[in-house]
Design a protein around this motif. Structure first.
Motif: not given
Lengths: 480, 163
Positions: B8, B37, B40, B148, B152, B155
């Motif tokens: 993460r 999420l 994710e 969000r 995203i 990541s």
């Protein structure tokens, strides 16, 4: 011309407050006042709400010690249910409460007070903080973060990830402990022992340089109050009790004034005075009246009222601690030392509880409806005795709530401590950093939590002011 | 898909007290983001105030997003600021450890700290209540979507080796 000094805000305490120092016509300190400028909120806020919501709601009073409020509140709710909760649930609540002691005491010692202890009271405030500690003694700073992390991690493992866990419920706890989680906690114990022993070794050398402060940092006669284990009068075998137990009051000479009192009868012995300069009430021991009934709670008080801790390592440290002075230890400077010994006791007891055979029992909650319309829950929080007292109607809705929090119990003592420090260190009409630092540092000894004590659910700033006999502010200092 | 802690790369922290009206917007946004999420590699936390041990959490990620109510912005106004910019801007609230302080602690103790930003939401009310004001509710979904997207993007970027 009489003058007045006000410290506003007092830094590195939980919440904010203000200190006023009054000088007489000769420039000598005449009086000092510790004001808390927050307002009360939670006791009114909760009226009309279902009692079973109380543990989760009360936990919101404070971001530092939510577990303490959770535990005391749940105990008050147990009394409303009129149930005896399962033994394993008691042990699990004890575990959670002791983990809270580890993390909260670590915050107080390492993050808030170690800068004073490491660098001295006269060090530059720009350096005298946790970042200065990192530069001068990085291992001490890392130990502080790690110890807090261990305490928080235990809370998280037991009660879930939220900072305000809802695992403690009226009647017990919501879920039993699993073997896997027990092992996770046990795996952290050696690290915790290593840190606390290392810190005790360091502190016992470090505090020698503060002889002057020890002599005047709240080195005052007072009663001491806390919970002790149940015992027969005259047995002298009362030990630490952080979750249950009975009240014991001890005086400045070590005499037991009152013993084995049911905490539910707190109103028979504790009165609450109101002063116009502060939102924080001033609790006092009723038989001695106000303000003579001054008493202290918290780590120093707990170490002063017991006959022994009840765990081998903490008992050894306690014996050394009590040897600081014949009889009880009076100087509030030693709250720091007492905190470290309580961390050691907490780690030992967490380890012992986790190894008890019934700790994984699935029987952790007693179910019941409303069986009593009034309930009192009392436990020890890191800063001292915590009392939650609720009244409800037949529908289970709160009609009245009263809370007495550790910082409140210590209010009279904090005021006297500030006065003692001011009389010793304020020697001219000129404000000096060293003087201001010491006035603030004596407050930090008590680790006051103003969010808790005023139930304000938040924080606000505090300040130092100097006033003359006509009440005019002639100097002021604002920090933080 | 479930992610290990080590995978993460983004940490979202919602700060505030849900019992003080709009002060609870940080935790409320965090709670919603935890749902949206979930698949994710993003870690989401909610807290009443920042605490020193969170420095360790920060040292393990590439990006941290702090979501907090602000009494300095116009109610309903939303600002995304890199943490460095906060040194010149009045702090969103009076939590003891502010984001710059916590990042500094992370850097000094663990040798690293992530890039970080604060999403500040102008609050209308800090009264004792467990609901957000209509003004803050109006921007709530937009804040969730904005964070969000940020999470995203980061990541995905990390997975592609672009972090």
């Amino acid at each position: 011309m009489a003058r007045q000094i006000v410290i506003d805000p007092v830094t590195r305490i939980e919440g904010h407050a203000k200190i006023t120092i009054l000088l007489d016509d000769q420039g000598a300190v005449e009086d000092a006042l510790f004001h808390v400028t927050q307002f009360r909120g939670f006791e009114k806020f909760v009226e009309g709400r279902p009692f079973h919501e109380m543990p989760a709601v009360m936990a919101r009073i404070c971001g530092i010690c939510p577990v303490s409020h959770l535990v005391a509140s749940a105990k008050a709710c147990d009394a409303l249910l009129a149930v005896r909760i399962p033994e394993t649930a008691v042990k699990l609540r004890r575990l959670l409460n002791l983990a809270q002691f580890v993390q909260s005491h670590a915050l107080s010692f390492f993050h808030l007070s170690s800068p004073d202890l490491l660098m001295g009271m006269d060090a530059d405030p720009a350096q005298r903080n946790i970042f200065g500690v990192i530069q001068q003694q990085p291992e001490l700073a890392r130990d502080g973060v790690r110890l807090r992390q261990i305490g928080q991690k235990i809370i998280e493992i037991l009660a879930g990830k939220r900072i305000h866990p809802s695992w403690v419920v009226p009647g017990g706890v919501s879920n039993p402990l699993t073997a896997e989680r027990r092992e996770q906690i046990l795996a952290m114990i050696p690290d915790a022992f290593a840190i606390i022993h290392r810190t005790l070794d360091w502190y016992k050398i470090a505090f020698e340089q503060f002889r002057d402060e020890i002599r005047v940092f709240g080195n005052i006669p007072s009663l001491f109050l806390g919970l002790v284990t149940e015992s027969e009068p005259g047995e002298h075998n009362a030990m630490f009790e952080h979750y249950d137990g009975k009240f014991r009051f001890v005086d400045e000479s070590g005499n037991i004034v009152l013993d084995q009192v049911d905490p539910a009868r707190y109103m028979d012995y504790i009165g609450e005075a109101v002063e116009p300069h502060s939102y924080l009430k001033s609790p006092y021991f009723k038989p001695k009246g106000y303000p003579n009934g001054i008493y202290r709670v918290g780590p120093l008080a707990r170490l002063n009222i017991i006959d022994r801790c009840g765990t081998p390592q903490a008992d050894r440290e306690w014996t050394e601690f009590r040897a600081l002075r014949r009889g009880v230890v009076l100087s509030s400077f030693h709250y720091h030392y007492a905190r470290l010994i309580e961390i050691l006791y907490s780690v030992e007891t967490i380890q012992r509880l986790l190894n008890e055979p019934d700790i994984l029992s699935p029987k952790v909650r007693a179910e019941a409806g409303v069986n009593a319309l009034e309930g009192v829950g009392v436990s020890e929080a890191p800063r001292g005795l915590l009392i939650h007292h609720y009244k409800i109607n037949e529908q289970g809705l709160l009609t009245w709530a009263n809370m007495i929090i550790a910082t409140g119990h210590n209010n009279l003592a904090m005021n006297q401590s500030v006065l003692q420090v001011a009389k010793h260190f304020v020697v001219s009409e000129k404000l000096t950093e060293g003087m201001l630092n010491r006035v603030e540092a004596v407050i930090r000894c008590y680790d006051p939590c103003l969010s808790c004590s005023t139930h304000a659910a938040g924080k606000m700033p505090l300040q130092i002011e100097l006033k003359n006999s006509r009440g005019e502010v002639i100097d002021e200092l604002v920090r933080g | 898909m479930s992610w290990s802690e080590a995978e993460r790369h983004v940490l979202i922290i919602g700060i505030g007290n849900p019992m003080r009206g709009d002060d609870g917007v940080g935790p409320a946004v965090a709670e919603r983001l935890e749902q949206v999420l979930a698949s994710e590699p993003v870690r989401v936390m909610a807290c009443q105030q920042l605490l020193p041990e969170m420095a360790d959490d920060l040292s393990r990620v590439e990006l941290a997003v702090f979501i907090d109510a602000s009494c300095d912005l116009t109610p309903g106004e939303v600002r995304c600021l890199p943490v460095e910019a906060l040194l010149d801007v009045p702090q969103a609230s009076t939590h003891d450890f502010d984001p710059p302080g916590l990042l500094r602690l992370s850097k000094q103790i663990y040798g690293r700290s992530p890039r970080a930003m604060v999403v500040a939401i102008g609050a209308e009310s800090f009264e004792f209540e467990e609901k957000l004001s209509p003004t803050v509710m109006k921007v709530f979904d937009a804040v969730v979507e904005r964070v969000r997207q940020i999470a995203i993007t980061q990541s995905v970027g990390k997975d592609a080796g672009n972090a």
